[in-house]
Design a protein around this motif. Structure first.
Motif, mmCIF file in Angstrom:
data_model
loop_
_atom_site.group_PDB
_atom_site.id
_atom_site.type_symbol
_atom_site.label_atom_id
_atom_site.label_comp_id
_atom_site.label_asym_id
_atom_site.label_seq_id
_atom_site.Cartn_x
_atom_site.Cartn_y
_atom_site.Cartn_z
ATOM 1 N N HIS A 35 -5.489 7.744 -9.602
ATOM 2 C CA HIS A 35 -5.304 8.749 -8.368
ATOM 3 C C HIS A 35 -3.835 8.667 -7.909
ATOM 4 O O HIS A 35 -3.292 7.445 -7.896
ATOM 5 N N PRO A 36 -3.135 9.742 -7.510
ATOM 6 C CA PRO A 36 -1.789 9.489 -7.028
ATOM 7 C C PRO A 36 -1.413 8.592 -5.903
ATOM 8 O O PRO A 36 -0.357 8.030 -5.981
ATOM 9 N N SER A 37 -2.245 8.209 -5.059
ATOM 10 C CA SER A 37 -1.966 7.347 -4.123
ATOM 11 C C SER A 37 -1.750 5.936 -4.738
ATOM 12 O O SER A 37 -1.371 5.311 -3.795
ATOM 13 N N PHE A 38 -2.064 5.640 -5.814
ATOM 14 C CA PHE A 38 -1.668 4.361 -6.327
ATOM 15 C C PHE A 38 -0.525 4.328 -7.071
ATOM 16 O O PHE A 38 0.029 3.023 -7.587
ATOM 17 N N LEU A 39 0.384 5.508 -7.326
ATOM 18 C CA LEU A 39 1.438 5.473 -8.055
ATOM 19 C C LEU A 39 2.744 4.359 -7.623
ATOM 20 O O LEU A 39 3.244 3.784 -8.432
ATOM 21 N N SER A 40 2.768 4.499 -6.422
ATOM 22 C CA SER A 40 3.950 3.174 -5.795
ATOM 23 C C SER A 40 3.644 1.905 -6.114
ATOM 24 O O SER A 40 4.377 1.126 -5.856
ATOM 25 N N GLU A 41 2.235 1.794 -6.505
ATOM 26 C CA GLU A 41 2.002 0.291 -6.988
ATOM 27 C C GLU A 41 2.177 -0.288 -8.278
ATOM 28 O O GLU A 41 1.937 -1.235 -8.551
ATOM 29 N N VAL A 42 2.154 0.645 -9.105
ATOM 30 C CA VAL A 42 2.307 0.143 -10.443
ATOM 31 C C VAL A 42 3.412 -0.553 -10.906
ATOM 32 O O VAL A 42 4.693 -0.416 -10.284
ATOM 33 N N MET B 184 0.807 -1.232 0.005
ATOM 34 C CA MET B 184 0.028 0.000 0.121
ATOM 35 C C MET B 184 0.921 1.172 0.107
ATOM 36 O O MET B 184 1.881 1.341 0.640
ATOM 37 N N SER B 185 0.427 2.322 -0.634
ATOM 38 C CA SER B 185 1.182 3.426 -0.847
ATOM 39 C C SER B 185 1.161 4.140 0.592
ATOM 40 O O SER B 185 0.103 4.332 1.326
#
Ligand SMILES: [Zn+2]
Length: 149
Positions: A78-85, A1-2
């Motif tokens: 949504h930017p909160s998901f960027l670390s999960e790509v 999770m971010s």
């Protein structure tokens, strides 16, 4: 999770509230029609198969399904998901019948397969909500197996 940015919260209504309450308790809840016995997802007020009103009951689902289709998200909305790509986004065919769009964790472009067996898991996004996500059914669950004896 971010970490850092808060994840967007689900839009909870009187119709879908049992689904989100169940998910936060680690249960995959589905509606089942008491008239035609079919399961449905997403939550609704009337059965889409027999059109009965007031016949939808909430039941705990098996949490088992298979990957019917998938794609990888590289640019989340949504930017909160960027670390999960890249995020494996899939249509999951539940053994009860309905299809659910969701995220599959612990897979990559080489390991995910159409028809792959997956199991539901639950990912808290804050103190009030958890989301239903999916993982390969063959992943270690912590349960004892014959090789552990
Ligand atoms: Zn029905």
């Amino acid at each position: 999770m971010s970490e850092g940015l808060a994840r967007p919260e689900p839009r909870v209504t009187p119709v879908n509230e049992p689904y989100f309450v169940g998910a936060h308790k680690g249960k995959l809840m589905l509606q089942q029609c008491s008239s035609c016995c079919k399961f449905l997802f997403y939550p609704r007020v009337a059965c889409p198969y027999c059109f009965a009103l007031g016949t939808l009951l909430w039941v705990e689902a098996s949490g088992q399904g298979s990957v019917e289709s998938f794609s990888f998200v590289h640019r989340p909305q949504h930017p909160s998901f960027l670390s999960e790509v890249p995020i494996a986004f899939a249509a999951i065919r539940l053994v009860e019948g309905p299809t659910m769009l969701s995220v599959v964790r612990d897979v990559n472009a080489r390991s995910i397969r159409l028809g792959m067996a997956v199991r539901a898991d639950f990912e808290p996004i804050n103190a009030d909500y958890s989301l239903v996500i999916w993982k390969p059914a063959t992943a270690h669950t912590g349960a004892a197996t014959s090789s552990d004896v």
